[in-house]
Design a protein around this motif. Structure first.
Motif, PDB file in Angstrom:
ATOM      1  N   ALA A 103      45.505  39.135  30.638  1.00 17.52           N
ATOM      2  CA  ALA A 103      46.748  38.878  29.905  1.00 17.52           C
ATOM      3  C   ALA A 103      46.510  38.872  28.402  1.00 17.52           C
ATOM      4  N   GLN A 105      39.834  35.480  35.034  1.00 15.93           N
ATOM      5  CA  GLN A 105      40.140  36.887  34.780  1.00 15.93           C
ATOM      6  C   GLN A 105      41.634  37.140  34.560  1.00 15.93           C
ATOM      7  N   LYS A 106      42.496  36.369  35.226  1.00 17.73           N
ATOM      8  CA  LYS A 106      43.935  36.580  35.049  1.00 17.73           C
ATOM      9  C   LYS A 106      44.337  36.365  33.595  1.00 17.73           C
ATOM     10  N   TYR A 107      43.817  35.289  32.990  1.00 15.22           N
ATOM     11  CA  TYR A 107      44.149  35.003  31.600  1.00 15.22           C
ATOM     12  C   TYR A 107      43.473  35.993  30.662  1.00 15.22           C
TER      13      TYR A 107
END
Length: 271
Positions: free
Chosen positions: A262, A257-259
């Motif tokens: 982003a 989810q972080k990527y």
């Protein structure tokens, strides 16, 4: 200003509740007995937590084979889409050739056509070469994605051309520029594509049911769709099947989810 923030928080909490409550209900029901699942008034928590609903499914259906079929289809299609899509995106973003804009618009027009229209031509093509009722049929139709080309092209356009020119002065060719400059920049959109396209491949039920006849060759979503025929109105077993389908996708999303955020929030989506 504070009232506006509280209103935003309230709407977000309400949206989260609308999306998560059905999944929580499905999860809790999968641990209930049949009697608990049909009680009136509705009972939220099981009186007796049981795992037999899951064991019954695992005993009756080849779940392990279904998961392997799904994982294989997702991995192969994603690798092909990233490689072919990034190459095509690099060509449309950086190279100059006759009819480039026309070809790009023609390719984008395919996104406006409902995918169901392609089912019969795809099936006839695979039947002509003897690939129906094979695991290859699950992923071969997903080797190329127009959406992948469009998304990665937009990100490549945000990369300064001066980097390409500096690399050419150093003697780099187009493919080396693509491998050493462009691909590292595409990490965020590649992860976003992995989530969006992987989810689409994982949850696809119609195409496998059309092209696959043997139960052992089905992916997990299409295979578990037959639960309703076997268990009829046994709601706990049906909910357990839904949980088995959902958990891998949820884990996959939370890991990346972080990527994903982003990639969506970056400035690459622009002309």
């Amino acid at each position: 200003m504070k009232k506006g923030k509280w209103l935003i928080y309230f709407v977000l909490i309400l949206a989260v509740a609308v999306m998560t409550i059905p999944f929580l209900w499905m999860l809790l029901t999968s641990f209930k007995t049949f009697e608990d699942s049909t009680k009136i008034p509705l009972q939220i928590l099981p009186e007796q937590w049981i795992l037999t609903n899951y064991t019954e499914i695992l005993e009756v259906f080849p779940i392990a084979k279904w998961f392997m079929n799904s994982i294989l289809a997702v991995v192969i299609s994603l690798l092909a889409q990233v490689f072919l899509g990034s190459l095509a995106a690099y060509a449309f973003a950086r190279l100059r050739f006759p009819g480039k804009k026309f070809l790009f618009m023609l390719m984008l027009s395919i996104m406006m056509i409902p995918e169901q229209i392609f089912i019969i031509p795809r099936y006839n093509t695979l039947a002509a070469v003897g690939l129906t009722n094979t695991r290859v049929a699950l992923w071969i139709v997903r080797l190329f994605s127009v959406f992948a080309v469009f998304m990665m092209r937009q990100f490549i356009l945000s990369v300064p051309r001066e980097l390409d020119e500096a690399a050419m002065i150093d003697g780099c060719g187009y493919f080396r520029i693509y491998a050493t400059i462009i691909l590292p920049v595409l990490r965020a959109p590649i992860v976003s594509l992995a989530i969006l396209s992987g989810l689409s491949t994982w949850k696809d039920m119609m195409w496998p049911l059309i092209v696959i006849r043997d139960r052992d060759k089905m992916p997990v979503v299409s295979g578990l769709s037959t639960l309703a025929d076997y268990f009829a109105n046994k709601y706990p077993q049906l909910m357990a099947g839904g949980v088995l389908c959902s958990i891998p996708v949820i884990i996959f999303f939370f890991v990346l989810q972080k990527y994903f955020v982003a990639g969506i929030a970056s400035q690459g989506i622009k002309e």
